[in-house]
Design an enzyme around this catalytic site. Structure first.
Site, mmCIF file in Angstrom:
data_model
loop_
_atom_site.group_PDB
_atom_site.id
_atom_site.type_symbol
_atom_site.label_atom_id
_atom_site.label_comp_id
_atom_site.label_asym_id
_atom_site.label_seq_id
_atom_site.Cartn_x
_atom_site.Cartn_y
_atom_site.Cartn_z
ATOM 1 N N ASN A 82 41.188 46.944 60.293
ATOM 2 C CA ASN A 82 39.727 46.495 60.028
ATOM 3 C C ASN A 82 38.890 47.567 60.062
ATOM 4 O O ASN A 82 38.556 48.284 60.869
ATOM 5 C CB ASN A 82 39.311 45.502 60.975
ATOM 6 C CG ASN A 82 37.902 45.317 60.959
ATOM 7 O OD1 ASN A 82 37.340 45.359 59.594
ATOM 8 N ND2 ASN A 82 37.086 44.517 61.677
ATOM 9 N N TRP A 83 38.640 48.378 58.987
ATOM 10 C CA TRP A 83 37.680 49.401 58.764
ATOM 11 C C TRP A 83 36.306 49.298 58.983
ATOM 12 O O TRP A 83 35.279 50.224 59.219
ATOM 13 C CB TRP A 83 37.839 49.976 57.425
ATOM 14 C CG TRP A 83 39.079 50.779 57.084
ATOM 15 C CD1 TRP A 83 40.212 50.718 57.715
ATOM 16 C CD2 TRP A 83 39.481 51.595 55.810
ATOM 17 N NE1 TRP A 83 41.014 51.669 57.155
ATOM 18 C CE2 TRP A 83 40.812 52.031 55.976
ATOM 19 C CE3 TRP A 83 38.575 51.891 54.651
ATOM 20 C CZ2 TRP A 83 41.302 52.670 55.075
ATOM 21 C CZ3 TRP A 83 39.043 52.351 53.685
ATOM 22 C CH2 TRP A 83 40.352 52.932 53.808
ATOM 23 N N GLU A 142 31.986 40.153 65.164
ATOM 24 C CA GLU A 142 30.757 40.698 64.875
ATOM 25 C C GLU A 142 30.274 39.729 63.542
ATOM 26 O O GLU A 142 28.926 39.760 63.695
ATOM 27 C CB GLU A 142 31.115 42.125 64.237
ATOM 28 C CG GLU A 142 31.449 42.892 65.216
ATOM 29 C CD GLU A 142 32.369 44.106 65.090
ATOM 30 O OE1 GLU A 142 32.752 44.412 63.828
ATOM 31 O OE2 GLU A 142 33.152 44.808 65.856
ATOM 32 N N GLY A 159 38.733 50.676 65.462
ATOM 33 C CA GLY A 159 38.641 52.159 65.717
ATOM 34 C C GLY A 159 39.892 52.856 65.213
ATOM 35 O O GLY A 159 39.618 53.935 64.426
#
Ligand code: PEP
Length: 251
Positions: free
Chosen positions: A9-10, A97, A234
């Site tokens: 997940n960038w 998020e 990350g």
């Protein structure tokens, strides 16, 4: 037999140039038949770059978010239909998020998940509790509520395409992962719930752990009996680190 699945997940990172360099490096590292399912989830602006550089390769790719309506007056959104049209195969639904910063509720998460299934995508449904909820002994109750809301009325056939990511909110992006035994305990609860809800199909649904996974700790999670991969933020921004984590999942 559940094939491990490791997804990158960038979040809101990388330019076109950086994405191209990443894809080139990753494709140098990954063998023709990788032992795990590899998925890159770039921001929407880079989906076409993924299509161009990963299309036809063994590395899959998907979207971090998409709106459930197929088209219409939804300024700023892209639809599930549009990302599927580009060739995306996965959709992250309910990332913490999105739940916390963008106030997505269970109802919207469920609609996105259904739209993903209808559009032929594999939903990666994120569930997880906050630190306060864990400390109050409510971790399983919260996760169960998220599962029940997002998966209401789903058929076992649709459920067989799901991936669940258990991501304790307090472990995401903090550098402090969950204790492996706590992650396994939650994954086992999720597995039992899925079996009760979907019968034998529930035993085949893959469950990822996410939250500060790095090459140094990946084996601690990826060798646990009910954890079938990782959702990595990350550390996934570096192709060498992402591939090192994927190799840990291969066992
Ligand atoms: C995530 O974004 O889903 C995630 C787990 O991030 P990180 O690996 O950075 O904790």
């Amino acid at each position: 037999m559940r094939t491990p699945i490791v997804a990158a997940n960038w979040k809101m990172h990388k330019t076109v140039r950086e994405a191209v360099d990443y894809f080139r490096r990753l494709l140098e590292l990954v063998p023709a038949r990788p032992p795990v399912e590899l998925v890159i989830v770039p921001p929407a602006t880079l989906l076409w770059v993924a299509q161009k550089h990963l299309g036809g390769s063994v590395v899959g790719w998907g979207a971090q978010n998409a709106y459930p309506e197929p088209q219409g007056a939804f300024t700023g959104e892209v639809s599930v239909v549009q990302v599927a049209d580009l060739g995306a195969r996965y959709l992250i639904c309910g990332h913490s998020e999105r739940r916390h910063i963008f106030r997505e509720d269970d109802e919207l998460v469920g609609r996105k998940l259904r739209a993903a299934l209808e559009g032929g995508l594999i939903p990666i449904l994120c569930v997880g509790e906050t630190l306060e909820e864990r400390q109050a002994g409510r971790a399983w109750g919260v996760v169960e509520g998220q599962l029940a809301a997002a998966l209401a009325d789903l058929s076992p056939e649709d459920a067989s395409r799901l991936v669940i990511a258990y991501e304790p909110v307090w472990a995401i992006g903090t550098g402090v992962p969950a204790q492996p035994q706590d992650a396994q305990e939650m994954a086992a609860h999720i597995r039992d719930w899925l079996k009760e809800r979907f019968g034998r199909t529930g035993g085949r649904i893959r469950i990822q752990y996410g939250g500060s996974v790095k090459p140094e700790n990946a084996r601690d999670f990826l060798t646990l009996p009910d954890i079938d991969g990782a959702l990595v933020g990350g550390a996934s921004l570096d192709p060498d680190k992402f591939w090192a984590i994927a190799q840990a999942a291969a066992g």
